[in-house]
Design an enzyme around this catalytic site. Structure first.
Site, PDB file in Angstrom:
ATOM      1  N   LYS A 125       3.464   4.063  10.016  1.00 41.59           N
ATOM      2  CA  LYS A 125       4.719   3.740   9.332  1.00 41.59           C
ATOM      3  C   LYS A 125       4.987   2.256   9.497  1.00 41.59           C
ATOM      4  O   LYS A 125       4.607   1.678  10.511  1.00 41.59           O
ATOM      5  CB  LYS A 125       5.896   4.533   9.935  1.00 41.59           C
ATOM      6  CG  LYS A 125       7.065   4.691   9.005  1.00 41.59           C
ATOM      7  CD  LYS A 125       6.857   5.874   8.072  1.00 41.59           C
ATOM      8  CE  LYS A 125       7.962   6.038   7.068  1.00 41.59           C
ATOM      9  NZ  LYS A 125       7.838   7.345   6.378  1.00 41.59           N
ATOM     10  N   ASP A 165       9.083   4.171   1.006  1.00 48.09           N
ATOM     11  CA  ASP A 165       9.988   4.988   1.826  1.00 48.09           C
ATOM     12  C   ASP A 165      11.384   4.482   1.452  1.00 48.09           C
ATOM     13  O   ASP A 165      11.551   3.874   0.376  1.00 48.09           O
ATOM     14  CB  ASP A 165       9.665   4.815   3.319  1.00 48.09           C
ATOM     15  CG  ASP A 165      10.356   5.864   4.196  1.00 48.09           C
ATOM     16  OD1 ASP A 165       9.898   7.007   4.232  1.00 48.09           O
ATOM     17  OD2 ASP A 165      11.389   5.544   4.840  1.00 48.09           O
ATOM     18  N   GLY A 236      22.024  12.210  -0.268  1.00 47.26           N
ATOM     19  CA  GLY A 236      21.223  11.107  -0.785  1.00 47.26           C
ATOM     20  C   GLY A 236      21.268  11.072  -2.300  1.00 47.26           C
ATOM     21  O   GLY A 236      21.796  11.997  -2.945  1.00 47.26           O
ATOM     22  N   ASN A 239      14.970   8.699  -4.693  1.00 40.24           N
ATOM     23  CA  ASN A 239      13.823   9.368  -5.253  1.00 40.24           C
ATOM     24  C   ASN A 239      13.659  10.828  -4.791  1.00 40.24           C
ATOM     25  O   ASN A 239      13.336  11.718  -5.589  1.00 40.24           O
ATOM     26  CB  ASN A 239      12.683   8.477  -4.746  1.00 40.24           C
ATOM     27  CG  ASN A 239      11.367   8.923  -5.144  1.00 40.24           C
ATOM     28  OD1 ASN A 239      10.692   9.516  -4.343  1.00 40.24           O
ATOM     29  ND2 ASN A 239      11.008   8.665  -6.358  1.00 40.24           N
ATOM     30  N   VAL A 240      13.927  11.070  -3.513  1.00 34.30           N
ATOM     31  CA  VAL A 240      13.714  12.410  -2.968  1.00 34.30           C
ATOM     32  C   VAL A 240      14.794  13.361  -3.488  1.00 34.30           C
ATOM     33  O   VAL A 240      14.490  14.460  -3.985  1.00 34.30           O
ATOM     34  CB  VAL A 240      13.704  12.350  -1.424  1.00 34.30           C
ATOM     35  CG1 VAL A 240      13.562  13.736  -0.837  1.00 34.30           C
ATOM     36  CG2 VAL A 240      12.585  11.430  -0.940  1.00 34.30           C
TER      37      VAL A 240
END
Ligand code: 2IT
Length: 445
Positions: A125, A165, A236, A239-240
């Site tokens: 990461k 991310d 949120g 994108n997710v």
């Protein structure tokens, strides 16, 4: 034999001021400790010591120029945690909360998540404590370029393959990949999440959210339940969350919340049409980091300063950031009758929240299993790049779906309890761990 509490005390002493890393390692080690203590080769191999230390960590200075002509400095990182299963693989996060400890937790999680996908990827990461909020297009480009001037030394298509991310989407991947290409003269796909015309995979943008819904689909089937009539809360709006809203709606559920740092949206009509879920991408790319405009645009309710966990739902999908759902939120959800919690952000729930869901016998899926569809599709992008081919959206999605079905099955296999219930946390941690541990023993030290 390992004494878990003693081991954790020593780990904490060696890694002071890294609470997320300690939280993530404790969760995995609690799940696997009996397996480790039962297998002499794991004890002799000192696997817990070896698996809680990253292979290496890079930290570097990122200097960049603001539109006002002033020079600014941020701190960049790349944590290469473990590469026994394949090249290091994992996203890059640009967010003010980024620290060495938060990236170590993410790289540790990524190692076992990537193992669960059954694709050849190690865990890594990276990121920087850079806040994209309010930054101009040119500032973002200059930052990405400067970050890559340092990072390019440490990555490569067979060495370490970053991706997006939080705070890093297609645009930022483009700037970073473009810089890498200029520095190395190489166009062999060192990033995933690339644009479709320059090596990216179809379905990669949707993959994390779609994968999480496919995983939830298996959870529902396992419980003899279905999507019809399910009320769903999502946090949120990136994108997710977008992928979850789209796929869960197509499955027949009604997604009634999304959220941002400014509060949450309650849309009783459901975020259920392409017009509505595509608007999330517009909000995100505006770089303002707010969801309130959704309320005006679609006549929904905006609840300022609150999280969506107070809304009664059947299923909750945390899709924002680590520790976004704490124990009091879990209790509220439980009191309001939640049945399934699908952690789609990395470590979105605190340890106390997970314990509360499990004690109340709610079905809880951990992020490293439920959100693995994103990195799995990155793995599919790497395969396409290696063979210089592009697969159709149908082919990628069919593979993604099978991977999620298999990850769910692995959780059931190792997580089935005596009473027939499934501990997906334990099952997924054991399944991911065994593969990494065995590969480490095979390769020696
Ligand atoms: O948390 C994650 O799995 C990601 N951000 C995706 C990583 C990747 O390499 O696609």
């Amino acid at each position: 034999m390992y004494d878990l509490d003693k081991f954790m005390q020593e780990l904490e002493a060696r890694n002071p001021a890294q609470p997320e890393f300690i939280q993530a390692t404790r969760e995995v080690l609690e799940s696997v400790i009996d397996v480790v203590n039962d297998r002499p080769q794991y004890l002799k191999g000192h696997l817990l010591e070896r698996l809680t230390e990253p292979d290496r960590v890079f930290t570097f200075k990122v200097e960049w120029e603001g539109d006002d002509g002033e020079v600014r400095v941020n701190r960049g990182y790349r944590v290469q945690f473990n590469n026994v299963l394949g090249p290091y693989k994992g996203g890059i996060r640009f967010h003010p909360s980024v620290t060495l400890g938060s990236l170590k937790f993410l790289a540790f999680e990524q190692t076992f998540k990537n193992s669960l996908t059954q694709l050849a990827m190690g865990g890594a990461k990276g990121g920087a404590d850079f806040n994209p909020k309010g930054k101009s297009y040119n500032e973002i480009m200059r930052f990405c370029r400067s970050y890559m001037m340092e990072l390019h030394r440490y990555i490569g298509p067979e060495v370490d393959v970053p991706a997006g991310d939080i705070g890093v989407g297609g645009r930022e991947v483009g700037f970073m990949y473009g810089t890498w290409k200029r520095l190395t003269g190489d166009h062999s796909g060192v990033f995933t999440g690339k644009g479709a015309s320059w090596g990216g995979s179809l379905i990669r943008p949707e993959a994390t959210g779609y994968g999480s819904v496919y995983y939830a689909n298996e959870m529902l089937r396992q419980a003899g339940d279905g999507w019809e009539g399910k009320r769903v809360s999502v946090s949120g709006f990136g994108n997710v969350a977008w992928g979850v809203c789209a796929k869960a709606s197509k499955m027949g559920a009604k997604v009634i919340t999304i959220s941002g740092p400014d509060g949450y949206i309650l849309d009783e009509e459901g975020v259920g049409t392409p017009e509505k879920w595509e608007y999330l991408l517009e909000l995100r790319s505006s770089n303002n980091d707010v969801v309130e405009p959704y309320a005006k645009r679609f006549g929904a309710q905006f609840v300022p300063g609150k999280k969506p966990w107070e809304v009664p739902v059947d299923m909750a999908f945390p899709c924002a950031i680590q520790n976004e759902l704490a124990e009091p939120d879990a209790r509220r959800l439980i009191d309001n009758g939640v049945k399934y919690v699908v952690e789609t952000s990395n470590m979105g729930c605190t340890a106390g929240a997970i314990a509360a869901f499990q004690a109340a016998r709610k079905v809880f899926a951990p992020g490293k299993a439920a959100n693995a569809g994103g990195v799995a599709t990155s793995g599919l992008e790497m395969s396409q790049n290696s063979s210089k081919l592009s697969w159709t959206a149908e082919e990628v999605e069919a593979r993604l779906r099978k991977i999620m079905v298999d990850i769910h099955a692995a959780g059931v296999r190792y997580g089935k309890q005596k009473d027939g219930s499934i501990d997906y946390v334990k099952g997924s941690n054991i399944a991911g761990f065994i593969k990494v541990a065995d590969a480490m023993l095979d390769m020696g030290y």
